[in-house]
Design an enzyme around this catalytic site. Structure first.
Site, PDB file in Angstrom:
ATOM      1  N   CYS A   3      12.880 -13.167   0.807  1.00  0.00           N
ATOM      2  CA  CYS A   3      13.257 -14.558   1.105  1.00  0.00           C
ATOM      3  C   CYS A   3      12.653 -15.481   0.048  1.00  0.00           C
ATOM      4  CB  CYS A   3      12.720 -14.945   2.485  1.00  0.00           C
ATOM      5  SG  CYS A   3      12.941 -16.685   2.902  1.00  0.00           S
TER       6      CYS A   3
ATOM      7  N   CYS B  92       0.260  -6.361   6.735  1.00  0.00           N
ATOM      8  CA  CYS B  92       0.513  -5.847   5.380  1.00  0.00           C
ATOM      9  C   CYS B  92       0.558  -4.318   5.371  1.00  0.00           C
ATOM     10  CB  CYS B  92      -0.506  -6.362   4.363  1.00  0.00           C
ATOM     11  SG  CYS B  92      -0.143  -5.745   2.692  1.00  0.00           S
TER      12      CYS B  92
ATOM     13  N   HIS C  86      -4.213 -12.130   3.691  1.00  0.00           N
ATOM     14  CA  HIS C  86      -2.779 -12.215   3.987  1.00  0.00           C
ATOM     15  C   HIS C  86      -2.404 -11.246   5.095  1.00  0.00           C
ATOM     16  CE1 HIS C  86      -3.378  -8.986   1.114  1.00  0.00           C
ATOM     17  NE2 HIS C  86      -2.298  -8.418   1.634  1.00  0.00           N
ATOM     18  N   GLU C  87      -3.443 -10.671   5.760  1.00  0.00           N
ATOM     19  CA  GLU C  87      -3.185  -9.683   6.806  1.00  0.00           C
ATOM     20  C   GLU C  87      -3.924 -10.176   8.045  1.00  0.00           C
ATOM     21  OE1 GLU C  87      -3.087  -5.215   5.663  1.00  0.00           O
ATOM     22  OE2 GLU C  87      -4.916  -5.478   6.785  1.00  0.00           O
TER      23      GLU C  87
ATOM     24  N   CYS D 277      13.574 -16.776   6.264  1.00  0.00           N
ATOM     25  CA  CYS D 277      14.195 -18.028   6.735  1.00  0.00           C
ATOM     26  C   CYS D 277      15.528 -17.781   7.420  1.00  0.00           C
ATOM     27  CB  CYS D 277      14.354 -19.012   5.585  1.00  0.00           C
ATOM     28  SG  CYS D 277      15.742 -18.651   4.466  1.00  0.00           S
TER      29      CYS D 277
ATOM     30  N   CYS E  77      18.646 -18.313   3.386  1.00  0.00           N
ATOM     31  CA  CYS E  77      18.747 -18.399   1.923  1.00  0.00           C
ATOM     32  C   CYS E  77      19.644 -17.263   1.408  1.00  0.00           C
ATOM     33  CB  CYS E  77      17.365 -18.370   1.260  1.00  0.00           C
ATOM     34  SG  CYS E  77      16.574 -16.749   1.243  1.00  0.00           S
TER      35      CYS E  77
ATOM     36  N   ARG F 220      -9.531   0.575   6.333  1.00  0.00           N
ATOM     37  CA  ARG F 220      -9.337  -0.849   6.556  1.00  0.00           C
ATOM     38  C   ARG F 220     -10.562  -1.436   7.241  1.00  0.00           C
ATOM     39  NH1 ARG F 220      -6.441  -2.060   3.621  1.00  0.00           N
ATOM     40  NH2 ARG F 220      -4.435  -3.054   3.966  1.00  0.00           N
TER      41      ARG F 220
ATOM     42  N   CYS G 118      -7.306  -6.400   2.465  1.00  0.00           N
ATOM     43  CA  CYS G 118      -6.387  -5.509   1.753  1.00  0.00           C
ATOM     44  C   CYS G 118      -6.798  -5.429   0.289  1.00  0.00           C
ATOM     45  CB  CYS G 118      -4.960  -6.058   1.891  1.00  0.00           C
ATOM     46  SG  CYS G 118      -3.734  -5.251   0.865  1.00  0.00           S
ATOM     47  N   HIS G 119      -6.447  -4.323  -0.346  1.00  0.00           N
ATOM     48  CA  HIS G 119      -6.716  -4.105  -1.770  1.00  0.00           C
ATOM     49  C   HIS G 119      -6.215  -5.293  -2.607  1.00  0.00           C
ATOM     50  CE1 HIS G 119      -7.204  -1.394  -5.246  1.00  0.00           C
ATOM     51  NE2 HIS G 119      -6.202  -2.088  -5.744  1.00  0.00           N
ATOM     52  N   THR G 120      -5.114  -5.907  -2.193  1.00  0.00           N
ATOM     53  CA  THR G 120      -4.522  -7.004  -2.974  1.00  0.00           C
ATOM     54  C   THR G 120      -5.428  -8.246  -2.982  1.00  0.00           C
ATOM     55  OG1 THR G 120      -2.380  -6.104  -2.425  1.00  0.00           O
ATOM     56  CG2 THR G 120      -2.392  -8.311  -3.320  1.00  0.00           C
TER      57      THR G 120
ATOM     58  N   CYS H 147      17.985 -13.897   2.065  1.00  0.00           N
ATOM     59  CA  CYS H 147      17.989 -13.450   3.472  1.00  0.00           C
ATOM     60  C   CYS H 147      19.390 -13.024   3.902  1.00  0.00           C
ATOM     61  CB  CYS H 147      17.491 -14.561   4.386  1.00  0.00           C
ATOM     62  SG  CYS H 147      15.695 -14.734   4.405  1.00  0.00           S
TER      63      CYS H 147
ATOM     64  N   ARG I  29       9.175 -19.603  -1.755  1.00  0.00           N
ATOM     65  CA  ARG I  29       8.610 -18.775  -2.814  1.00  0.00           C
ATOM     66  C   ARG I  29       7.844 -19.584  -3.881  1.00  0.00           C
ATOM     67  NH1 ARG I  29       5.758 -15.232  -3.423  1.00  0.00           N
ATOM     68  NH2 ARG I  29       5.161 -15.306  -5.576  1.00  0.00           N
TER      69      ARG I  29
HETATM   70  P1  NAD Z   1      -6.744   2.041  -1.662  1.00  0.00           P
HETATM   71  O1  NAD Z   1      -7.740   1.726  -2.706  1.00  0.00           O
HETATM   72  O2  NAD Z   1      -7.154   2.048  -0.229  1.00  0.00           O
HETATM   73  O3  NAD Z   1      -6.097   3.482  -1.968  1.00  0.00           O
HETATM   74  C1  NAD Z   1      -5.751   3.950  -3.239  1.00  0.00           C
HETATM   75  C2  NAD Z   1      -5.937   5.471  -3.247  1.00  0.00           C
HETATM   76  O4  NAD Z   1      -5.446   5.976  -4.486  1.00  0.00           O
HETATM   77  C3  NAD Z   1      -7.398   5.914  -3.126  1.00  0.00           C
HETATM   78  O5  NAD Z   1      -7.538   6.865  -2.093  1.00  0.00           O
HETATM   79  C4  NAD Z   1      -7.706   6.511  -4.501  1.00  0.00           C
HETATM   80  O6  NAD Z   1      -8.655   7.584  -4.429  1.00  0.00           O
HETATM   81  C5  NAD Z   1      -6.326   6.986  -4.942  1.00  0.00           C
HETATM   82  N1  NAD Z   1      -6.177   7.106  -6.390  1.00  0.00           N
HETATM   83  C6  NAD Z   1      -6.606   6.255  -7.342  1.00  0.00           C
HETATM   84  N2  NAD Z   1      -6.266   6.711  -8.569  1.00  0.00           N
HETATM   85  C7  NAD Z   1      -5.600   7.869  -8.381  1.00  0.00           C
HETATM   86  C8  NAD Z   1      -4.998   8.804  -9.266  1.00  0.00           C
HETATM   87  N3  NAD Z   1      -5.007   8.630 -10.589  1.00  0.00           N
HETATM   88  N4  NAD Z   1      -4.394   9.889  -8.731  1.00  0.00           N
HETATM   89  C9  NAD Z   1      -4.375  10.066  -7.384  1.00  0.00           C
HETATM   90  N5  NAD Z   1      -4.946   9.213  -6.496  1.00  0.00           N
HETATM   91  C10 NAD Z   1      -5.548   8.132  -6.996  1.00  0.00           C
HETATM   92  O7  NAD Z   1      -5.552   1.017  -1.898  1.00  0.00           O
HETATM   93  P2  NAD Z   1      -4.404   0.630  -0.852  1.00  0.00           P
HETATM   94  O8  NAD Z   1      -4.848  -0.484   0.027  1.00  0.00           O
HETATM   95  O9  NAD Z   1      -3.861   1.859  -0.213  1.00  0.00           O
HETATM   96  O10 NAD Z   1      -3.310   0.001  -1.852  1.00  0.00           O
HETATM   97  C11 NAD Z   1      -2.602   0.841  -2.747  1.00  0.00           C
HETATM   98  C12 NAD Z   1      -1.785  -0.007  -3.702  1.00  0.00           C
HETATM   99  O11 NAD Z   1      -0.734  -0.670  -3.006  1.00  0.00           O
HETATM  100  C13 NAD Z   1      -2.559  -1.102  -4.415  1.00  0.00           C
HETATM  101  O12 NAD Z   1      -2.137  -1.149  -5.754  1.00  0.00           O
HETATM  102  C14 NAD Z   1      -2.152  -2.369  -3.672  1.00  0.00           C
HETATM  103  O13 NAD Z   1      -2.295  -3.518  -4.467  1.00  0.00           O
HETATM  104  C15 NAD Z   1      -0.699  -2.041  -3.378  1.00  0.00           C
HETATM  105  N6  NAD Z   1      -0.039  -2.822  -2.315  1.00  0.00           N
HETATM  106  C16 NAD Z   1       1.293  -3.056  -2.495  1.00  0.00           C
HETATM  107  C17 NAD Z   1       2.014  -3.748  -1.520  1.00  0.00           C
HETATM  108  C18 NAD Z   1       3.478  -3.986  -1.697  1.00  0.00           C
HETATM  109  O14 NAD Z   1       4.058  -4.704  -0.881  1.00  0.00           O
HETATM  110  N7  NAD Z   1       4.113  -3.426  -2.693  1.00  0.00           N
HETATM  111  C19 NAD Z   1       1.357  -4.174  -0.360  1.00  0.00           C
HETATM  112  C20 NAD Z   1      -0.009  -3.892  -0.213  1.00  0.00           C
HETATM  113  C21 NAD Z   1      -0.698  -3.206  -1.193  1.00  0.00           C
HETATM  114  O1  DAO Z   2       9.130 -12.913  -6.107  1.00  0.00           O
HETATM  115  O2  DAO Z   2      10.105 -13.150  -4.216  1.00  0.00           O
HETATM  116  C1  DAO Z   2       9.188 -12.734  -4.884  1.00  0.00           C
HETATM  117  C2  DAO Z   2       8.095 -11.981  -4.142  1.00  0.00           C
HETATM  118  C3  DAO Z   2       6.927 -11.654  -4.996  1.00  0.00           C
HETATM  119  C4  DAO Z   2       5.733 -11.199  -4.221  1.00  0.00           C
HETATM  120  C5  DAO Z   2       5.992  -9.981  -3.378  1.00  0.00           C
HETATM  121  C6  DAO Z   2       4.716  -9.287  -3.013  1.00  0.00           C
HETATM  122  C7  DAO Z   2       4.473  -8.068  -3.857  1.00  0.00           C
HETATM  123  C8  DAO Z   2       3.479  -7.181  -3.270  1.00  0.00           C
HETATM  124  C9  DAO Z   2       2.107  -7.706  -3.439  1.00  0.00           C
HETATM  125  C10 DAO Z   2       1.131  -7.005  -2.606  1.00  0.00           C
HETATM  126  C11 DAO Z   2       1.161  -7.468  -1.221  1.00  0.00           C
HETATM  127  C12 DAO Z   2      -0.101  -7.552  -0.535  1.00  0.00           C
HETATM  128 ZN    ZN Z   3      -1.953  -6.382   1.564  1.00  0.00          ZN
HETATM  129 ZN    ZN Z   4      15.248 -16.726   3.218  1.00  0.00          ZN
END
Ligand code: NAD
Ligand code: DAO
Ligand code: ZN
Ligand code: ZN
Length: 370
Positions: free
Chosen positions: A106, A170, A62-63, A92, A95, A365, A40-42, A98, A110
């Site tokens: 949860c 994820c 994490h995936e 859990c 908590c 992916r 994953c990107h993360t 939850c 953490r």
């Molecule tokens: P990715 O790199 O596969 O996709 C990102 C896309 O955004 C690409 O297609 C890219 O061309 C496009 N992009 C970049 N800049 C841009 C702009 N200025 N305007 C328009 N498009 C643009 O990444 P991903 O795996 O899809 O992840 C996306 C985001 O989500 C990342 O920041 C990642 O860390 C985050 N994420 C968050 C969670 C969560 O739980 N909140 C979970 C997983 C990933």
């Molecule tokens: O503070 O309870 C908390 C959760 C913080 C982390 C939550 C994950 C945020 C998304 C990160 C990208 C996931 C791959």
């Molecule tokens: Zn992820």
């Molecule tokens: Zn919990």
């Protein structure tokens, strides 16, 4: 025991595939054989050093999906042979968080999870010379065998293929969940999705599942269009081809602004555009993208005064042990698609190629199969 793992030695360096020591599960923990893991990107974000909480040396990932090998003392909900998906957001079920229906965050494990440790404050991984290796997001799926808390595992059906359902750990759940659990998008809504990568495509298929009338995709990379259309995108906008300000263009395209917008880029300028492209009075913008350390968002407060809402979501608002098995069912019943998004399958030895493909924007992916 010994297991093969890809170890992140320090920020900015490629992962090193090596044998490591893994201690057995302690109280409330489970030993899992990981069969497949998605990159994953993360993970890349942490490895590059952009994540301020990144810890080293660590086993990232994490995936994933795998099989329970051994359960530690006190584990009641799982047994050897069960098929599981690791959860970086535990559940859990007892908590304060939850018990509050407004959140999925949860807090039971953490603090130790954030330090790369198991709930008792120690790590199960070490190098062959005894140097401790940290866990990552409570999962460490870039190891063939790993140990997790029982509450960080979703039990799933046994006929589901590991090399596909690992993505539910994820990307799939984050994207679809952002629509169904966080936005609670209604039939007939109009939506804009910024970023058509591994997360954005799943937002799009979540919107199709929810019955959205219009699903606008926004990306700078036109190579993303074909796949996004396949998942339900109705209109594509490349910001580089729009003359003038993007906000009025998108507001016009969605006949007054979108009911829901989603940032899946992690870019704070895009987040502002996403908020301002929402419909006056009721539009909601959901931030999914994780921005670089220290980044801040801004807009004119009048945007909020006039009824737009800015929200965020982690793991799509999903409660892992409850919702992940349901999403696996949706995949097995053909309600959602995963296979076309898995563009590359690699052995663990080639895991760094998976990171290179992601950098180059060539993969949606990449999955490592053990
Ligand atoms: P990715 O790199 O596969 O996709 C990102 C896309 O955004 C690409 O297609 C890219 O061309 C496009 N992009 C970049 N800049 C841009 C702009 N200025 N305007 C328009 N498009 C643009 O990444 P991903 O795996 O899809 O992840 C996306 C985001 O989500 C990342 O920041 C990642 O860390 C985050 N994420 C968050 C969670 C969560 O739980 N909140 C979970 C997983 C990933
Ligand atoms: O503070 O309870 C908390 C959760 C913080 C982390 C939550 C994950 C945020 C998304 C990160 C990208 C996931 C791959
Ligand atoms: Zn992820
Ligand atoms: Zn919990």
């Amino acid at each position: 025991m010994r297991t093969k793992a890809a170890v992140a030695i320090e920020a900015g360096k490629p992962l090193e595939v090596m044998d490591v020591n893994l201690e057995g599960p302690k109280e409330g923990e489970v030993l899992v054989e990981i069969k497949a893991t998605g990159i994953c990107h993360t993970d890349e974000f942490t490895l590059s050093g952009a994540d301020p909480e990144g810890l080293f040396p660590a086993i990232l990932g994490h995936e994933g999906a795998g099989v329970v090998v051994e359960v530690g003392p006190g584990v009641k909900s799982l047994k050897p042979g069960d098929h599981v998906i690791p959860l970086y957001t535990a559940e859990c079920r007892e908590c304060e968080y939850c018990l509050n229906p407004k959140t999925n965050l949860c807090q039971k494990v953490r603090s130790t999870q954030g330090q790369g440790l198991m709930p008792d404050g120690t790590s199960r991984f070490s190098m062959l010379d005894g140097t401790p290796i940290l866990h990552y997001m409570g999962c460490s799926t870039f190891s063939n065998y790993t140990v997790l808390p029982e509450i960080s595992l979703a039990k799933v059906r046994e006929d589901a293929p590991f090399d596909k359902i690992c993505y539910i750990g994820c990307g799939v759940t984050t994207g679809i969940g952002a629509v169904l659990y966080t936005a609670k998008a209604e039939i007939g809504c109009r939506a804009i999705v910024f970023g058509l990568g591994g997360i954005g495509l799943n937002v799009i298929q979540g919107l199709r599942l929810a019955g959205a009338d219009q699903i606008v995709g926004v990306d700078l990379n036109p190579a993303k269009v074909e796949m996004a259309k396949r998942f339900g995108m109705t209109d594509f906008v490349n910001p580089a081809e729009v003359e003038g300000d993007l906000v009025p263009y998108l507001v016009n395209l969605t006949k007054g602004g979108a009911d829901y917008t989603f940032d899946a880029t992690g870019n704070v300028n895009v987040m502002r555009t996403a908020l301002e492209a929402c419909h006056k009075g009721w539009g909601e913008s959901i931030i999914i993208g994780v921005a670089p350390a220290g980044a801040e968002i801004s807009t004119r407060p009048f945007q909020l005064v006039t009824g737009r809402s800015w929200r965020g979501t982690a793991f799509g608002g999903a409660r892992g042990r409850t919702d992940v098995p349901k999403i696996v069912d949706w995949y097995m019943e053909g309600k959602i698609e995963i296979d076309p998004m898995i563009t590359h399958v690699l052995p663990l030895e080639d895991i760094n190629k998976g990171f290179d493909l992601m950098h180059a924007g060539k993969s949606i992916r990449a999955v490592v199969q053990y």
